[in-house]
Design an enzyme around this catalytic site. Structure first.
Site, PDB file in Angstrom:
ATOM      1  N   PRO A  29     -79.575 -50.936  49.425  1.00 19.59           N
ATOM      2  CA  PRO A  29     -78.293 -50.943  50.245  1.00 19.59           C
ATOM      3  C   PRO A  29     -77.273 -51.762  49.293  1.00 19.59           C
ATOM      4  O   PRO A  29     -77.561 -52.993  49.341  1.00 19.59           O
ATOM      5  CB  PRO A  29     -78.668 -51.311  51.605  1.00 19.59           C
ATOM      6  CG  PRO A  29     -80.081 -51.242  51.740  1.00 19.59           C
ATOM      7  CD  PRO A  29     -80.719 -51.780  50.399  1.00 19.59           C
ATOM      8  N   MET A  30     -76.227 -51.483  48.885  1.00 20.74           N
ATOM      9  CA  MET A  30     -75.031 -52.160  48.236  1.00 20.74           C
ATOM     10  C   MET A  30     -73.848 -52.004  49.291  1.00 20.74           C
ATOM     11  O   MET A  30     -73.463 -50.440  48.963  1.00 20.74           O
ATOM     12  CB  MET A  30     -74.942 -51.895  46.903  1.00 20.74           C
ATOM     13  CG  MET A  30     -76.160 -52.816  46.370  1.00 20.74           C
ATOM     14  SD  MET A  30     -76.133 -52.516  44.417  1.00 20.74           S
ATOM     15  CE  MET A  30     -76.707 -50.670  44.433  1.00 20.74           C
ATOM     16  N   GLN A  83     -79.849 -48.727  56.620  1.00 12.10           N
ATOM     17  CA  GLN A  83     -80.278 -50.140  56.854  1.00 12.10           C
ATOM     18  C   GLN A  83     -79.535 -50.564  57.908  1.00 12.10           C
ATOM     19  O   GLN A  83     -78.153 -50.356  58.163  1.00 12.10           O
ATOM     20  CB  GLN A  83     -79.928 -50.906  55.661  1.00 12.10           C
ATOM     21  CG  GLN A  83     -80.398 -52.192  55.824  1.00 12.10           C
ATOM     22  CD  GLN A  83     -80.087 -53.280  54.634  1.00 12.10           C
ATOM     23  OE1 GLN A  83     -78.822 -53.519  54.429  1.00 12.10           O
ATOM     24  NE2 GLN A  83     -80.989 -53.822  53.915  1.00 12.10           N
ATOM     25  N   CYS A 114     -79.056 -60.691  53.475  1.00 12.68           N
ATOM     26  CA  CYS A 114     -77.693 -60.667  52.873  1.00 12.68           C
ATOM     27  C   CYS A 114     -77.278 -62.245  52.983  1.00 12.68           C
ATOM     28  O   CYS A 114     -77.678 -63.131  53.756  1.00 12.68           O
ATOM     29  CB  CYS A 114     -76.852 -60.171  53.944  1.00 12.68           C
ATOM     30  SG  CYS A 114     -74.985 -60.031  53.544  1.00 12.68           S
ATOM     31  N   LYS A 155     -85.917 -56.058  54.832  1.00  9.57           N
ATOM     32  CA  LYS A 155     -85.651 -56.584  53.531  1.00  9.57           C
ATOM     33  C   LYS A 155     -85.047 -57.869  53.686  1.00  9.57           C
ATOM     34  O   LYS A 155     -84.497 -58.143  54.437  1.00  9.57           O
ATOM     35  CB  LYS A 155     -84.477 -55.673  52.744  1.00  9.57           C
ATOM     36  CG  LYS A 155     -84.351 -56.119  51.335  1.00  9.57           C
ATOM     37  CD  LYS A 155     -83.482 -55.198  50.699  1.00  9.57           C
ATOM     38  CE  LYS A 155     -83.329 -55.277  49.175  1.00  9.57           C
ATOM     39  NZ  LYS A 155     -82.473 -56.606  48.905  1.00  9.57           N
ATOM     40  N   HIS A 185     -86.414 -59.935  47.817  1.00  9.70           N
ATOM     41  CA  HIS A 185     -85.716 -60.278  46.921  1.00  9.70           C
ATOM     42  C   HIS A 185     -86.078 -61.616  46.449  1.00  9.70           C
ATOM     43  O   HIS A 185     -86.051 -62.575  47.264  1.00  9.70           O
ATOM     44  CB  HIS A 185     -84.251 -60.336  47.015  1.00  9.70           C
ATOM     45  CG  HIS A 185     -83.165 -60.366  45.928  1.00  9.70           C
ATOM     46  ND1 HIS A 185     -82.005 -59.677  45.928  1.00  9.70           N
ATOM     47  CD2 HIS A 185     -83.525 -61.094  44.845  1.00  9.70           C
ATOM     48  CE1 HIS A 185     -81.499 -59.978  44.864  1.00  9.70           C
ATOM     49  NE2 HIS A 185     -82.298 -60.894  44.105  1.00  9.70           N
ATOM     50  N   GLY A 217     -85.225 -57.661  42.473  1.00  9.33           N
ATOM     51  CA  GLY A 217     -84.865 -58.686  41.617  1.00  9.33           C
ATOM     52  C   GLY A 217     -85.011 -58.773  39.965  1.00  9.33           C
ATOM     53  O   GLY A 217     -86.144 -58.377  39.508  1.00  9.33           O
ATOM     54  N   GLY A 240     -81.060 -52.660  42.700  1.00 13.44           N
ATOM     55  CA  GLY A 240     -79.973 -52.678  43.299  1.00 13.44           C
ATOM     56  C   GLY A 240     -78.777 -52.745  41.896  1.00 13.44           C
ATOM     57  O   GLY A 240     -78.598 -51.572  41.503  1.00 13.44           O
ATOM     58  N   ARG A 241     -78.307 -54.034  41.499  1.00 11.91           N
ATOM     59  CA  ARG A 241     -77.368 -54.039  40.449  1.00 11.91           C
ATOM     60  C   ARG A 241     -77.747 -53.367  39.172  1.00 11.91           C
ATOM     61  O   ARG A 241     -76.931 -52.843  38.361  1.00 11.91           O
ATOM     62  CB  ARG A 241     -77.119 -55.507  40.092  1.00 11.91           C
ATOM     63  CG  ARG A 241     -76.348 -56.161  41.490  1.00 11.91           C
ATOM     64  CD  ARG A 241     -75.986 -57.506  41.355  1.00 11.91           C
ATOM     65  NE  ARG A 241     -77.272 -58.299  40.746  1.00 11.91           N
ATOM     66  CZ  ARG A 241     -77.253 -59.530  40.164  1.00 11.91           C
ATOM     67  NH1 ARG A 241     -76.361 -59.758  39.433  1.00 11.91           N
ATOM     68  NH2 ARG A 241     -78.683 -59.984  39.869  1.00 11.91           N
TER      69      ARG A 241
END
Length: 385
Positions: A29-30, A83, A114, A155, A185, A217, A240-241
C-alpha cells in the site's frame, strides 16, 4: 547478509486463507499511489495480491466521502485487498465488521509500519507495536471481527529505532492472536526509506514464527525478490517503491518465480502507452481534471532514465487534461524517438530516499510498554496516509 540454507515455506504455495498468492508477490500500500487505476495497471502484468491505499478505521466507521470513494474496487479487481490503519481496538473491530458485512473486502491488512511523523507522533503506525498490550488488543479485535470469513494480515517494521526493536515480539503476538501472515519491512521508523533494508531481520522472524512471513525492502528488480526468498526463507515478497513507474515489474516477478529469465524492458513508446492507459483509468475513477493533477507525480517515475528534454519533462509535470498528456507524449516521441529501455537504471532505488532521523512520539510513549490505553488523537480521520 547471512545465507539461509533451507526455505521453511514453499513460495509456490503461499495463501492467505483461501486466497492463493501466486506468484508470492504483494503490491505494498502506498498513499496516493496504489489507487484502483494503478492496481489495475500493475495487475495486467502479473498475478499476486494488490493492496489498496491505507484506509483509516475511524474514517471508515464515520463513512467519510473520501474513504468510501477509496474503497471502490473495479470489477476486474479480485481479490479485493484493503489495508486498515488502527489505534483503537473498538474502532478497528467495527471497521472490520463493516468491510465484511457489506462485502467490501476479501483480505484485510493492518498497518503497523507507517513511519511518517504525523502518524508516529500520535502513537500510530510503526510506533504502536511498542505498546505490546495495545497492539495485542487491536490484532485480537480485528481477527475476532473477521471471524475467519476473510484473512487478516499485518505489515510492520523492525521497530521505532535500533534501540527500540519490536518485530520479534510483535510477530509472536500477532501469531498468537490468529493473524494469517506477517509482512516485515526490514527498516526501523527512524530509517524511513534510507540505508539498506535488513534482510537478516526478516530471516530471524521467519525462524521465530510458524505463519508465513513476507519480506519487504530493497526489491528493485525481480532477481532481488528471488535473492530475498533464498537468503531469508520468507514465504513471499512485498514490493513498494521498486514498482513506481514500473508496473511491468510484476511481469518480471511472475517470470522469475516461475523460473524464467524473461524480463520486460519496454521502449519509450510502450511506456508512453502505459502512461496514457494509467491516466485514462484514473480519469474514469476521479474525473479528468483531478486525475490529471494526481497523475503528474507519476511522470518522472515512468520516464526515469529515458533521454527526454527538461522542457518536455516540465510540461508533462504540468498537464491540464488527457489531451494535453497526449500532445506532450507525442512531442516526446517526435523529438526523441522510440528509445530502448535504459538498462543502466536497473537495480537503482526509486522514490525519495531519506537519512536517519529521530522518530516523533507522544510524550512518555516509551515509558510504559504494557499500557493498553488508546493514544489521544491517534485515530486519524483521513484515509490515504
Amino acid at each position: 547478509m547471512a545465507s539461509i540454507t533451507t526455505t521453511r515455506t514453499d513460495p509456490s504455495r503461499l495463501a492467505f486463507g483461501s486466497i492463493a498468492v501466486d506468484p508470492p508477490v504483494v503490491l505494498a500500500p502506498m498513499a496516493g499511489i496504489t489507487t484502483s487505476a494503478y492496481r489495475r495497471v500493475c495487475r495486467q502484468y502479473g498475478a499476486g495480491l494488490y493492496v489498496s491505499e491505507m484506509i483509516t478505521s475511524r474514517a471508515l466507521v464515520e463513512r467519510t466521502p473520501l474513504t468510501m470513494e477509496m474503497l471502490k474496487f473495479h470489477p476486474d479487481e479480485s481479490p479485493r485487498s484493503v489495508q486498515l490503519y488502527a489505534t483503537d481496538p473498538a474502532i478497528v473491530t467495527e471497521a472490520v465488521r463493516i468491510l465484511i458485512d457489506e462485502d467490501r473486502a476479501d483480505h484485510i491488512d493492518l498497518n503497523m509500519g507507517c513511519p511518517v511523523p504525523k502518524v508516529t507522533k500520535k502513537g500510530g503506525g510503526a510506533a504502536l507495536p511498542w505498546r505490546r498490550e495495545l497492539f495485542r488488543r487491536i490484532i485480537r479485535g480485528a481477527v475476532e471481527a473477521a471471524g475467519g470469513r476473510v484473512p487478516v494480515t499485518v505489515k510492520m517494521r523492525k521497530g521505532i529505532d535500533a534501540e527500540h526493536l519490536t518485530y520479534l515480539e510483535a510477530g509472536t503476538i500477532a501469531q498468537e492472536e490468529g493473524i494469517t501472515a506477517v509482512a516485515l519491512h526490514g527498516r526501523t521508523a527512524a530509517q524511513m526509506y534510507g540505508d539498506h533494508a535488513d534482510w537478516d531481520a526478516i530471516a530471524a522472524l521467519v525462524r521465530e514464527l510458524d505463519v508465513p512471513v513476507l519480506g519487504n525492502g530493497d526489491i528493485w528488480e525481480a532477481d532481488d525478490a528471488i535473492r530475498m526468498v533464498e537468503q531469508t526463507g520468507c514465504a513471499g515478497v512485498v514490493v513498494g517503491r521498486g514498482c513506481l513507474g514500473r508496473p511491468y515489474l510484476f511481469a518480471d516477478l511472475a517470470n522469475a518465480f516461475a523460473g524464467s529469465t524473461e524480463r520486460v524492458r519496454p521502449s519509450l513508446s510502450q511506456v508512453a502507452h502505459t502512461m496514457r492507459q494509467h491516466a485514462g483509468w484514473m480519469a474514469d475513477d476521479l474525473g479528468e481534471q483531478r486525475a490529471s493533477r494526481d497523475f503528474r507525480k507519476h511522470v518522472a517515475w515512468y520516464l526515469k532514465g529515458f533521454r527526454v528534454g527538461s522542457d518536455l519533462r516540465q510540461r508533462l509535470g504540468l498537464i491540464a487534461d488527457l489531451a494535453d498528456l497526449d500532445r506532450q507524449l507525442d512531442l516526446v516521441l517526435d523529438q526523441h524517438g522510440d528509445q530502448a529501455y535504459p538498462e543502466e537504471i536497473l537495480g537503482l532505488p526509486r522514490g525519495r530516499g531519506t537519512g536517519l532521523r529521530k522518530v516523533s512520539l507522544p510524550e512518555g510513549w516509551l515509558a510504559d510498554r504494557d499500557s493498553s490505553a488508546v493514544p489521544f488523537g491517534a485515530e486519524i480521520g483521513i484515509s490515504g496516509g
